[in-house]
Motif scaffolding. Sequence first.
Motif, short mmCIF file in Angstrom:
data_model
loop_
_atom_site.label_atom_id
_atom_site.label_comp_id
_atom_site.label_asym_id
_atom_site.label_seq_id
_atom_site.Cartn_x
_atom_site.Cartn_y
_atom_site.Cartn_z
N ILE A 68 0.85 -1.20 0.00
CA ILE A 68 0.00 0.00 0.00
C ILE A 68 0.88 1.25 0.00
O ILE A 68 2.03 1.20 0.46
CB ILE A 68 -0.93 0.03 1.25
N PRO A 69 0.37 2.38 -0.49
CA PRO A 69 1.13 3.62 -0.34
C PRO A 69 1.30 3.94 1.15
O PRO A 69 0.40 3.67 1.95
CB PRO A 69 0.24 4.68 -1.01
N GLY A 70 2.46 4.53 1.50
CA GLY A 70 2.76 4.79 2.92
C GLY A 70 1.70 5.63 3.63
O GLY A 70 1.44 5.43 4.82
N ASN A 71 1.09 6.55 2.87
CA ASN A 71 0.10 7.43 3.53
C ASN A 71 -1.25 6.75 3.74
O ASN A 71 -2.19 7.36 4.22
CB ASN A 71 -0.05 8.74 2.76
N LYS A 72 -1.33 5.47 3.38
CA LYS A 72 -2.59 4.73 3.59
C LYS A 72 -2.45 3.73 4.74
O LYS A 72 -3.32 2.88 4.94
CB LYS A 72 -2.99 3.98 2.31
N GLN A 73 -1.34 3.81 5.50
CA GLN A 73 -1.12 2.80 6.55
C GLN A 73 -2.23 2.83 7.60
O GLN A 73 -2.72 1.79 8.03
CB GLN A 73 0.24 3.01 7.22
#
Length: 290
Positions: free
Chosen positions: A263-268
């Motif tokens: 996943i993109p890091g900002n979706k953790q």
Amino acid sequence: MSKRFPIISVTGSSGAGTSTVKHTFEQIFRREGIKAVSIEGDAFHKFNRADMKAELARRAAEGDQTFSHFSYEANELAELERVFREYGETGKGRSRTYVHDEAEAAKTGVAPGNFTEWAPFEEGSDLLFYEGLHGSVVNDTVDLARLADLKIGVVPVINLEWIQKIHRDRATRGYSTEAVTDTILRRMHAYVHCITPQFTRTDINFQRVPVVDTSNPFVARWIPTPDESLVVIRFRNPRGIDFPYLVSMIAGSWMTRANSIVIPGNKQDLAMQLILTPLIERLVRDAKRA
Ligand SMILES: Nc1ncnc2c1ncn2[C@@H]1O[C@H](COP(=O)(O)OP(=O)(O)OP(=O)(O)O)[C@@H](O)[C@H]1O
Ligand SMILES: O=C(CO)[C@H](O)[C@H](O)COP(=O)(O)O
């Protein structure tokens, strides 16, 4: 496996981001109306700061260069196991706080580098939440993995983990880059032997991977941001995990293996909510039924 009183453990090395992940859990607990008691792995260190220094010197004089906070013997793991077992059976237990810095000292009234007194858990909790270094340890004397019902690993790739540790220890704990580098080196033996084996036992690992150059973590000027990273999420047992749902809900995510999603890091935070909420709900529901 405890059922009546479930236990969640979040395990990661120092600076991995377990405290950050704890905030996401707290949001889920608040939203779902779950009462959790929290314990920190640092509470189960065997020595306060001064005694640890003395123990390190004593062992170094005997030729042991491998001892550190990561070592099993530097921690009261039998007491942690006893607390896990007692909580699983009765919903009771005890913990304390290791005071790292002046800010924590002001809150607790205990000088930095020392422990508060042990105190019993608040009564009437739904689950126990552990965050620290040793939440999935299995060795000759303890089996913590068996007692925890949901085990999470927080494991950035190692350059990023070091950058996070160096920046956090410099910014909030008053250490120099050189002092943190020495600590990382001193802990390497136990990192390999006591920390990493746990991540094959954890149910879900969150591994942050930077997509910017971190070749020399000791001179990095800032921690790569969520936008500058991806997160690999790996499920030990993918059965029952609705991957098509996750991939459709998390923009920019994709599967790399039958048990792994990126996943993109900002979706953790979003990914953790989507993945963990149903698992936590199920733990609490089963516990209420038991
Ligand atoms: N996903 C993330 N994105 C950006 N920065 C992060 C992320 N996770 C952690 N960090 C940063 O890394 C540093 C270390 O994180 P944190 O304090 O959560 O580590 P920790 O595992 O709790 O460490 P310790 O166990 O030693 O207290 C902090 O500065 C934090 O802001
Ligand atoms: O982060 C840590 C372990 O997770 C700390 O290094 C440990 O709790 C002891 O800290 P200090 O040596 O600064 O007293």
